[in-house]
Design a protein around this motif. Structure first.
Motif, PDB file in Angstrom:
ATOM      1  N   VAL A   1       0.838  -1.205   0.000  1.00 17.37           N
ATOM      2  CA  VAL A   1       0.000   0.000   0.000  1.00 17.37           C
ATOM      3  C   VAL A   1       0.865   1.244   0.000  1.00 17.37           C
ATOM      4  O   VAL A   1       0.610   2.193  -0.756  1.00 17.37           O
ATOM      5  CB  VAL A   1      -0.964  -0.003   1.209  1.00 17.37           C
ATOM      6  N   LEU A   2       1.877   1.248   0.819  1.00 18.17           N
ATOM      7  CA  LEU A   2       2.752   2.416   0.866  1.00 18.17           C
ATOM      8  C   LEU A   2       3.428   2.666  -0.475  1.00 18.17           C
ATOM      9  O   LEU A   2       3.513   3.805  -0.935  1.00 18.17           O
ATOM     10  CB  LEU A   2       3.802   2.245   1.961  1.00 18.17           C
ATOM     11  N   LYS A   3       3.903   1.608  -1.109  1.00 19.61           N
ATOM     12  CA  LYS A   3       4.570   1.762  -2.406  1.00 19.61           C
ATOM     13  C   LYS A   3       3.595   2.229  -3.481  1.00 19.61           C
ATOM     14  O   LYS A   3       3.913   3.105  -4.283  1.00 19.61           O
ATOM     15  CB  LYS A   3       5.226   0.440  -2.825  1.00 19.61           C
ATOM     16  N   GLU A   4       2.397   1.635  -3.494  1.00 16.43           N
ATOM     17  CA  GLU A   4       1.432   1.982  -4.540  1.00 16.43           C
ATOM     18  C   GLU A   4       0.846   3.368  -4.334  1.00 16.43           C
ATOM     19  O   GLU A   4       0.586   4.081  -5.305  1.00 16.43           O
ATOM     20  CB  GLU A   4       0.319   0.939  -4.605  1.00 16.43           C
ATOM     21  N   THR A   5       0.626   3.764  -3.122  1.00 16.08           N
ATOM     22  CA  THR A   5       0.050   5.082  -2.893  1.00 16.08           C
ATOM     23  C   THR A   5       1.081   6.189  -3.074  1.00 16.08           C
ATOM     24  O   THR A   5       0.717   7.336  -3.302  1.00 16.08           O
ATOM     25  CB  THR A   5      -0.583   5.193  -1.490  1.00 16.08           C
ATOM     26  N   ALA A   6       2.346   5.839  -2.994  1.00 14.14           N
ATOM     27  CA  ALA A   6       3.376   6.851  -3.205  1.00 14.14           C
ATOM     28  C   ALA A   6       3.470   7.242  -4.674  1.00 14.14           C
ATOM     29  O   ALA A   6       3.761   8.385  -4.999  1.00 14.14           O
ATOM     30  CB  ALA A   6       4.721   6.337  -2.723  1.00 14.14           C
ATOM     31  N   THR A   7       3.193   6.300  -5.579  1.00 12.71           N
ATOM     32  CA  THR A   7       3.354   6.572  -7.010  1.00 12.71           C
ATOM     33  C   THR A   7       2.035   6.727  -7.760  1.00 12.71           C
ATOM     34  O   THR A   7       2.007   7.325  -8.820  1.00 12.71           O
ATOM     35  CB  THR A   7       4.156   5.446  -7.679  1.00 12.71           C
ATOM     36  N   ALA A   8       0.968   6.157  -7.215  1.00 19.47           N
ATOM     37  CA  ALA A   8      -0.290   6.183  -7.953  1.00 19.47           C
ATOM     38  C   ALA A   8      -1.435   6.619  -7.047  1.00 19.47           C
ATOM     39  O   ALA A   8      -1.488   6.274  -5.879  1.00 19.47           O
ATOM     40  CB  ALA A   8      -0.595   4.817  -8.527  1.00 19.47           C
ATOM     41  N   VAL A   9      -2.312   7.396  -7.638  1.00 23.32           N
ATOM     42  CA  VAL A   9      -3.507   7.814  -6.929  1.00 23.32           C
ATOM     43  C   VAL A   9      -4.686   7.375  -7.788  1.00 23.32           C
ATOM     44  O   VAL A   9      -4.635   7.384  -8.994  1.00 23.32           O
ATOM     45  CB  VAL A   9      -3.519   9.352  -6.739  1.00 23.32           C
ATOM     46  N   GLY A  10      -5.748   6.959  -7.142  1.00 24.14           N
ATOM     47  CA  GLY A  10      -6.915   6.536  -7.892  1.00 24.14           C
ATOM     48  C   GLY A  10      -7.339   5.139  -7.508  1.00 24.14           C
ATOM     49  O   GLY A  10      -7.303   4.765  -6.338  1.00 24.14           O
ATOM     50  N   GLU A  11      -7.741   4.359  -8.524  1.00 23.50           N
ATOM     51  CA  GLU A  11      -8.296   3.029  -8.271  1.00 23.50           C
ATOM     52  C   GLU A  11      -7.278   2.070  -7.653  1.00 23.50           C
ATOM     53  O   GLU A  11      -7.616   1.268  -6.796  1.00 23.50           O
ATOM     54  CB  GLU A  11      -8.830   2.441  -9.575  1.00 23.50           C
ATOM     55  N   LYS A  12      -6.026   2.159  -8.073  1.00 18.14           N
ATOM     56  CA  LYS A  12      -4.994   1.289  -7.497  1.00 18.14           C
ATOM     57  C   LYS A  12      -4.836   1.548  -5.998  1.00 18.14           C
ATOM     58  O   LYS A  12      -4.743   0.621  -5.210  1.00 18.14           O
ATOM     59  CB  LYS A  12      -3.650   1.548  -8.180  1.00 18.14           C
ATOM     60  N   ALA A  13      -4.780   2.801  -5.625  1.00 18.72           N
ATOM     61  CA  ALA A  13      -4.609   3.162  -4.210  1.00 18.72           C
ATOM     62  C   ALA A  13      -5.817   2.732  -3.390  1.00 18.72           C
ATOM     63  O   ALA A  13      -5.665   2.202  -2.278  1.00 18.72           O
ATOM     64  CB  ALA A  13      -4.387   4.663  -4.079  1.00 18.72           C
ATOM     65  N   ILE A  14      -7.003   2.923  -3.934  1.00 16.79           N
ATOM     66  CA  ILE A  14      -8.225   2.527  -3.228  1.00 16.79           C
ATOM     67  C   ILE A  14      -8.258   1.002  -3.049  1.00 16.79           C
ATOM     68  O   ILE A  14      -8.581   0.493  -1.973  1.00 16.79           O
ATOM     69  CB  ILE A  14      -9.474   3.035  -3.966  1.00 16.79           C
ATOM     70  N   GLY A  15      -7.903   0.261  -4.098  1.00 14.25           N
ATOM     71  CA  GLY A  15      -7.877  -1.212  -4.019  1.00 14.25           C
ATOM     72  C   GLY A  15      -6.847  -1.702  -3.012  1.00 14.25           C
ATOM     73  O   GLY A  15      -7.101  -2.627  -2.236  1.00 14.25           O
ATOM     74  N   ALA A  16      -5.688  -1.065  -3.006  1.00 11.27           N
ATOM     75  CA  ALA A  16      -4.641  -1.474  -2.065  1.00 11.27           C
ATOM     76  C   ALA A  16      -5.055  -1.169  -0.629  1.00 11.27           C
ATOM     77  O   ALA A  16      -4.823  -1.969   0.282  1.00 11.27           O
ATOM     78  CB  ALA A  16      -3.331  -0.763  -2.404  1.00 11.27           C
ATOM     79  N   ARG A  17      -5.667  -0.023  -0.424  1.00  9.57           N
ATOM     80  CA  ARG A  17      -6.133   0.325   0.931  1.00  9.57           C
ATOM     81  C   ARG A  17      -7.217  -0.642   1.396  1.00  9.57           C
ATOM     82  O   ARG A  17      -7.240  -1.050   2.560  1.00  9.57           O
ATOM     83  CB  ARG A  17      -6.656   1.758   0.944  1.00  9.57           C
ATOM     84  N   ALA A  18      -8.114  -1.022   0.510  1.00 13.09           N
ATOM     85  CA  ALA A  18      -9.173  -1.971   0.864  1.00 13.09           C
ATOM     86  C   ALA A  18      -8.577  -3.326   1.235  1.00 13.09           C
ATOM     87  O   ALA A  18      -9.002  -3.962   2.199  1.00 13.09           O
ATOM     88  CB  ALA A  18     -10.157  -2.119  -0.297  1.00 13.09           C
ATOM     89  N   LYS A  19      -7.568  -3.758   0.482  1.00 13.56           N
ATOM     90  CA  LYS A  19      -6.905  -5.021   0.776  1.00 13.56           C
ATOM     91  C   LYS A  19      -6.222  -4.964   2.146  1.00 13.56           C
ATOM     92  O   LYS A  19      -6.291  -5.908   2.936  1.00 13.56           O
ATOM     93  CB  LYS A  19      -5.887  -5.339  -0.311  1.00 13.56           C
ATOM     94  N   LEU A  20      -5.595  -3.853   2.440  1.00 13.69           N
ATOM     95  CA  LEU A  20      -4.936  -3.682   3.733  1.00 13.69           C
ATOM     96  C   LEU A  20      -5.950  -3.690   4.873  1.00 13.69           C
ATOM     97  O   LEU A  20      -5.741  -4.339   5.898  1.00 13.69           O
ATOM     98  CB  LEU A  20      -4.132  -2.377   3.762  1.00 13.69           C
ATOM     99  N   GLU A  21      -7.052  -2.988   4.703  1.00 13.30           N
ATOM    100  CA  GLU A  21      -8.093  -2.958   5.742  1.00 13.30           C
ATOM    101  C   GLU A  21      -8.653  -4.362   5.992  1.00 13.30           C
ATOM    102  O   GLU A  21      -8.879  -4.750   7.138  1.00 13.30           O
ATOM    103  CB  GLU A  21      -9.218  -2.004   5.346  1.00 13.30           C
ATOM    104  N   GLU A  22      -8.851  -5.119   4.920  1.00  9.23           N
ATOM    105  CA  GLU A  22      -9.357  -6.488   5.058  1.00  9.23           C
ATOM    106  C   GLU A  22      -8.355  -7.356   5.831  1.00  9.23           C
ATOM    107  O   GLU A  22      -8.726  -8.121   6.718  1.00  9.23           O
ATOM    108  CB  GLU A  22      -9.610  -7.085   3.675  1.00  9.23           C
TER     109      GLU A  22
END
Length: 114
Positions: free
Chosen positions: A36-57
């Motif tokens: 999540v940290l790596k993906e949110t550092a470089t990308a904003v949008g659907e990828k970041a939302i999906g990664a955050r959801a996976k982390l929360e789960e």
């Protein structure tokens, strides 16, 4: 003496397996957090939302398993305390003798160093 600790011995394997599984799950959560940290550092949008959801789960699942492990540890401690209490009540002179012997040995060791 074995009869007092029978339940404790049979549950040790269950606790060991639960502990190992909990550690594995926490490692997965940490890995997901790094992703999540790596993906949110470089990308904003659907990828970041999906990664955050996976982390929360993953965090929810880890919390649930941690609660189960906590309850199991509490029960194991409770069983051990009950077995100890029963042993002390059934064998008070053995316990007093063991405590006395331990005190003598510790006293000798302490005086030996001085």
């Amino acid at each position: 003496m074995d009869t007092y600790f029978h339940n404790l011995k049979t549950r040790e394997n269950d606790m060991s397996e639960a502990s190992d599984k909990l550690v594995q799950d926490l490692k997965v959560v940490i890995t997901d957090a790094e992703v999540v940290l790596k993906e949110t550092a470089t990308a904003v949008g659907e990828k970041a939302i999906g990664a955050r959801a996976k982390l929360e789960e993953g965090l929810r699942a880890a919390r649930a398993k941690l609660e189960v492990a906590e309850k199991a540890i509490y029960e194991k401690g409770k069983i051990a305390a009950q077995a100890t209490d029963k042993f002390v009540k059934d064998n008070p002179y053995k316990v007093i003798g063991a405590a006395f012997a331990t005190g003598i040995v510790l006293g000798l060791l302490i005086n030996r160093k001085n």
